[in-house]
Write a protein that holds these residues in place. Sequence first.
Motif: not given
Length: 163
Positions: A19-26, A57-67, A69-78
Motif C-alpha cells: 500500500a505504501c509503494y502504491s501510494a508513492q507510485e500514485h 506558481p504551478i507546483t509539483a503537487t496535485s490535489n488528487a486524493s489516493l484511490p 483501493d489504496i486506502v482500503v488496503e492500508t486500513l485492512v493491513s493495519v
Amino acid sequence: MSLLPRFLKALGALLLAHACYSAQEHSSLSRSSVIDHGPSSAPHASPSGSPASSSAPITATSNASLPADIVVETLVSVLIICIGLVLGSPALRPISWRVWAGSLENKTRKNGQRADGVDDAAGKAPMFNPFATLDSRVGFWDIRAKRKEFDDWARQSGTTGKT
C-alpha cells in the motif's frame, strides 16, 4: 508463539508495504502528469503561451486524493497487523497482587517446584510466596495506638515519658 500470529503479522506487513509503494507510485505519477501538462495548459496563460506573472506558481503537487483501493488496503493491513499482535500477546496477569501471587503458588505446586525455585517433588517444603511482604505490611501506622503502647510500657518500667 504460534504460527497464526506470525503469519498475520507478516501478511499485514506485506500488504502495508504494498500500500505504501502504491501510494508513492500514485503520488509520483500524478506529480509527473502535473509537471508535464502544467505550463502549457495553465488557465491563466498569457497569449504568448507563458504563464501570466499574476497567476499563482504551478507546483509539483496535485490535489488528487489516493484511490479508494489504496486506502482500503492500508486500513485492512493495519487491522491484520493489530489482530496478529493481539493473538500473539501473552496472557494478561491479574491486577491484584494477592490473586497473582496465589496463581503463582498454584502453578508452582502443580510443577512440583516452589516459587523460589527449590525443587520440591515430595511436597514437604513450605510454599514460598514472593509477595508475602506486600500482603503482610502495615498499611497505615496508628500513631495514637503506638503512643498508648509506649505510655503503658513506660508505666510498667517505672519511668514516665513526660518530663
